[in-house]
Scaffold this motif. Sequence first.
Motif, PDB file in Angstrom:
ATOM      1  N   ASP A   3       0.850  -1.171   0.000  1.00 48.08           N
ATOM      2  CA  ASP A   3       0.000   0.000   0.000  1.00 48.08           C
ATOM      3  C   ASP A   3       0.893   1.230   0.000  1.00 48.08           C
ATOM      4  OD1 ASP A   3      -2.326   1.505   0.051  1.00 48.08           O
ATOM      5  OD2 ASP A   3      -2.416   1.529   2.236  1.00 48.08           O
ATOM      6  N   THR A   4       0.435   2.273  -0.650  1.00 46.28           N
ATOM      7  CA  THR A   4       1.198   3.514  -0.652  1.00 46.28           C
ATOM      8  C   THR A   4       0.269   4.665  -0.324  1.00 46.28           C
ATOM      9  OG1 THR A   4       0.819   3.788  -3.023  1.00 46.28           O
ATOM     10  CG2 THR A   4       2.856   2.688  -2.361  1.00 46.28           C
ATOM     11  N   THR A   5       0.773   5.643   0.407  1.00 46.24           N
ATOM     12  CA  THR A   5      -0.061   6.758   0.825  1.00 46.24           C
ATOM     13  C   THR A   5      -0.438   7.672  -0.327  1.00 46.24           C
ATOM     14  OG1 THR A   5       1.935   7.965   1.430  1.00 46.24           O
ATOM     15  CG2 THR A   5       0.803   6.794   3.185  1.00 46.24           C
ATOM     16  N   GLU A   6       0.320   7.706  -1.421  1.00 47.32           N
ATOM     17  CA  GLU A   6      -0.069   8.562  -2.542  1.00 47.32           C
ATOM     18  C   GLU A   6      -1.335   8.079  -3.219  1.00 47.32           C
ATOM     19  OE1 GLU A   6       3.056   5.875  -4.664  1.00 47.32           O
ATOM     20  OE2 GLU A   6       3.118   7.055  -2.842  1.00 47.32           O
ATOM     21  N   ASN A   7      -1.727   6.831  -2.985  1.00 49.15           N
ATOM     22  CA  ASN A   7      -2.955   6.281  -3.551  1.00 49.15           C
ATOM     23  C   ASN A   7      -4.067   6.197  -2.512  1.00 49.15           C
ATOM     24  OD1 ASN A   7      -1.853   5.858  -6.111  1.00 49.15           O
ATOM     25  ND2 ASN A   7      -1.014   3.886  -5.510  1.00 49.15           N
ATOM     26  N   ALA A   8      -3.993   6.971  -1.453  1.00 46.22           N
ATOM     27  CA  ALA A   8      -4.915   6.825  -0.333  1.00 46.22           C
ATOM     28  C   ALA A   8      -6.381   6.954  -0.733  1.00 46.22           C
ATOM     29  CB  ALA A   8      -4.578   7.839   0.754  1.00 46.22           C
ATOM     30  N   GLY A   9      -6.731   7.780  -1.713  1.00 44.44           N
ATOM     31  CA  GLY A   9      -8.120   7.974  -2.088  1.00 44.44           C
ATOM     32  C   GLY A   9      -8.573   7.147  -3.263  1.00 44.44           C
ATOM     33  N   VAL A  10      -7.752   6.205  -3.717  1.00 40.95           N
ATOM     34  CA  VAL A  10      -8.058   5.419  -4.912  1.00 40.95           C
ATOM     35  C   VAL A  10      -8.323   3.966  -4.505  1.00 40.95           C
ATOM     36  CG1 VAL A  10      -7.167   4.633  -7.132  1.00 40.95           C
ATOM     37  CG2 VAL A  10      -6.586   6.916  -6.313  1.00 40.95           C
ATOM     38  N   PRO A  11      -9.466   3.404  -4.940  1.00 43.26           N
ATOM     39  CA  PRO A  11      -9.692   1.984  -4.642  1.00 43.26           C
ATOM     40  C   PRO A  11      -8.713   1.128  -5.432  1.00 43.26           C
ATOM     41  CG  PRO A  11     -11.380   2.793  -6.121  1.00 43.26           C
ATOM     42  CD  PRO A  11     -10.540   3.972  -5.738  1.00 43.26           C
ATOM     43  N   ARG A  12      -8.280   0.023  -4.816  1.00 41.00           N
ATOM     44  CA  ARG A  12      -7.297  -0.818  -5.502  1.00 41.00           C
ATOM     45  C   ARG A  12      -7.222  -2.179  -4.826  1.00 41.00           C
ATOM     46  NH1 ARG A  12      -5.591   2.857  -2.392  1.00 41.00           N
ATOM     47  NH2 ARG A  12      -3.988   2.607  -0.839  1.00 41.00           N
ATOM     48  N   LEU A  13      -6.727  -3.135  -5.611  1.00 42.11           N
ATOM     49  CA  LEU A  13      -6.497  -4.464  -5.082  1.00 42.11           C
ATOM     50  C   LEU A  13      -5.138  -4.520  -4.407  1.00 42.11           C
ATOM     51  CD1 LEU A  13      -7.828  -6.674  -7.994  1.00 42.11           C
ATOM     52  CD2 LEU A  13      -8.887  -6.327  -5.756  1.00 42.11           C
ATOM     53  N   LEU A  14      -5.096  -5.164  -3.264  1.00 43.80           N
ATOM     54  CA  LEU A  14      -3.859  -5.391  -2.526  1.00 43.80           C
ATOM     55  C   LEU A  14      -3.654  -6.895  -2.428  1.00 43.80           C
ATOM     56  CD1 LEU A  14      -4.590  -2.896   0.402  1.00 43.80           C
ATOM     57  CD2 LEU A  14      -3.258  -2.431  -1.658  1.00 43.80           C
ATOM     58  N   ASP A  15      -2.434  -7.332  -2.543  1.00 43.98           N
ATOM     59  CA  ASP A  15      -2.129  -8.749  -2.383  1.00 43.98           C
ATOM     60  C   ASP A  15      -1.937  -9.055  -0.911  1.00 43.98           C
ATOM     61  OD1 ASP A  15      -0.112  -8.649  -5.350  1.00 43.98           O
ATOM     62  OD2 ASP A  15      -2.161  -9.369  -5.135  1.00 43.98           O
ATOM     63  N   ALA A  16      -2.661 -10.044  -0.432  1.00 44.27           N
ATOM     64  CA  ALA A  16      -2.524 -10.469   0.957  1.00 44.27           C
ATOM     65  C   ALA A  16      -1.418 -11.514   1.037  1.00 44.27           C
ATOM     66  CB  ALA A  16      -3.832 -11.048   1.466  1.00 44.27           C
ATOM     67  N   PRO A  17      -0.485 -11.356   1.959  1.00 44.14           N
ATOM     68  CA  PRO A  17       0.560 -12.364   2.115  1.00 44.14           C
ATOM     69  C   PRO A  17      -0.047 -13.727   2.448  1.00 44.14           C
ATOM     70  CG  PRO A  17       1.036 -10.411   3.436  1.00 44.14           C
ATOM     71  CD  PRO A  17      -0.357 -10.263   2.916  1.00 44.14           C
ATOM     72  N   ALA A  18       0.533 -14.766   1.891  1.00 44.40           N
ATOM     73  CA  ALA A  18       0.056 -16.119   2.160  1.00 44.40           C
ATOM     74  C   ALA A  18       1.239 -17.057   2.327  1.00 44.40           C
ATOM     75  CB  ALA A  18      -0.837 -16.602   1.018  1.00 44.40           C
ATOM     76  N   THR A  86     -13.489  -7.704  -9.638  1.00 41.89           N
ATOM     77  CA  THR A  86     -14.043  -9.027  -9.378  1.00 41.89           C
ATOM     78  C   THR A  86     -13.170  -9.661  -8.306  1.00 41.89           C
ATOM     79  OG1 THR A  86     -14.873  -9.264 -11.633  1.00 41.89           O
ATOM     80  CG2 THR A  86     -14.591 -11.283 -10.354  1.00 41.89           C
ATOM     81  N   LEU A  87     -13.800 -10.073  -7.225  1.00 43.97           N
ATOM     82  CA  LEU A  87     -13.084 -10.768  -6.157  1.00 43.97           C
ATOM     83  C   LEU A  87     -13.483 -12.226  -6.175  1.00 43.97           C
ATOM     84  CD1 LEU A  87     -13.352  -8.317  -3.115  1.00 43.97           C
ATOM     85  CD2 LEU A  87     -11.420  -8.638  -4.670  1.00 43.97           C
ATOM     86  N   SER A  88     -12.470 -13.110  -6.198  1.00 45.49           N
ATOM     87  CA  SER A  88     -12.761 -14.546  -6.220  1.00 45.49           C
ATOM     88  C   SER A  88     -11.711 -15.356  -5.461  1.00 45.49           C
ATOM     89  CB  SER A  88     -12.844 -15.033  -7.669  1.00 45.49           C
ATOM     90  OG  SER A  88     -11.629 -14.789  -8.342  1.00 45.49           O
ATOM     91  N   THR A  89     -10.851 -14.693  -4.729  1.00 45.27           N
ATOM     92  CA  THR A  89      -9.829 -15.395  -3.956  1.00 45.27           C
ATOM     93  C   THR A  89      -9.506 -14.586  -2.700  1.00 45.27           C
ATOM     94  OG1 THR A  89      -7.527 -16.146  -3.935  1.00 45.27           O
ATOM     95  CG2 THR A  89      -8.025 -14.284  -5.346  1.00 45.27           C
ATOM     96  N   PRO A  90      -9.276 -15.263  -1.577  1.00 46.12           N
ATOM     97  CA  PRO A  90      -8.893 -14.525  -0.374  1.00 46.12           C
ATOM     98  C   PRO A  90      -7.471 -13.966  -0.445  1.00 46.12           C
ATOM     99  CG  PRO A  90      -9.140 -16.869   0.103  1.00 46.12           C
ATOM    100  CD  PRO A  90      -9.522 -16.675  -1.322  1.00 46.12           C
ATOM    101  N   GLY A  91      -6.753 -14.296  -1.514  1.00 49.02           N
ATOM    102  CA  GLY A  91      -5.395 -13.757  -1.679  1.00 49.02           C
ATOM    103  C   GLY A  91      -5.355 -12.324  -2.158  1.00 49.02           C
ATOM    104  N   GLN A  92      -6.500 -11.788  -2.583  1.00 48.44           N
ATOM    105  CA  GLN A  92      -6.567 -10.385  -2.985  1.00 48.44           C
ATOM    106  C   GLN A  92      -7.580  -9.674  -2.102  1.00 48.44           C
ATOM    107  OE1 GLN A  92      -7.287 -10.263  -7.280  1.00 48.44           O
ATOM    108  NE2 GLN A  92      -5.215  -9.461  -7.403  1.00 48.44           N
ATOM    109  N   VAL A  93      -7.225  -8.475  -1.694  1.00 46.38           N
ATOM    110  CA  VAL A  93      -8.042  -7.669  -0.805  1.00 46.38           C
ATOM    111  C   VAL A  93      -8.343  -6.361  -1.522  1.00 46.38           C
ATOM    112  CG1 VAL A  93      -8.106  -6.538   1.447  1.00 46.38           C
ATOM    113  CG2 VAL A  93      -6.911  -8.726   1.196  1.00 46.38           C
ATOM    114  N   LEU A  94      -9.593  -5.948  -1.529  1.00 45.79           N
ATOM    115  CA  LEU A  94      -9.975  -4.698  -2.162  1.00 45.79           C
ATOM    116  C   LEU A  94     -10.025  -3.598  -1.122  1.00 45.79           C
ATOM    117  CD1 LEU A  94     -10.948  -3.030  -4.576  1.00 45.79           C
ATOM    118  CD2 LEU A  94     -13.272  -3.817  -4.057  1.00 45.79           C
TER     119      LEU A  94
END
Length: 145
Positions: A3-18, A86-94
């Motif tokens: 995550d980066t603070t310059e994108n604080a107001g933009v929705p985005r997918l984040l990869d969850a560590p697994a 589209t969310l279909s895996t717990p490995g990605q977080v919106l």
Amino acid sequence: MQDTTENAGVPRLLDAPAFVDGRGSLGVLEGAALPFDIARIYYLYDVPIGAVRGEHGHKRLHQLMICMHGQTEITLNDGNQQYPFTLSTPGQVLYVPPGMWRRLRFVMPETVVCVLASRPYEVDDYIYEYEDFLTWVRQGKKQQD
């Protein structure tokens, strides 16, 4: 989780560590790596295929949405631009920042969506009518709340 603070107001997918091995996968979300402190957790389940949830906006609430099982289509709208996911895996977080209109459409049976929220339930944080949301955005309230 990246995550980066310059994108604080933009929705985005984040990869969850697994951590993956022969026993399965272990997903991890740790507080220091999240874009906000968690104040509430809730989850959506037993939603019929094709049903829509959400259809409201939040003035101050940050959220992380995780599809734990199944699949959901999420459309976010900031009053100017739409963001389809589209969310279909717990490995990605919106990540959903404040000031977004949201619409979740459930497209698979037994879909479960978990939401981590930055604030407790506050009725005055919700905007339930899309026209009211657009008025709120046009009036510049998004930057004030």
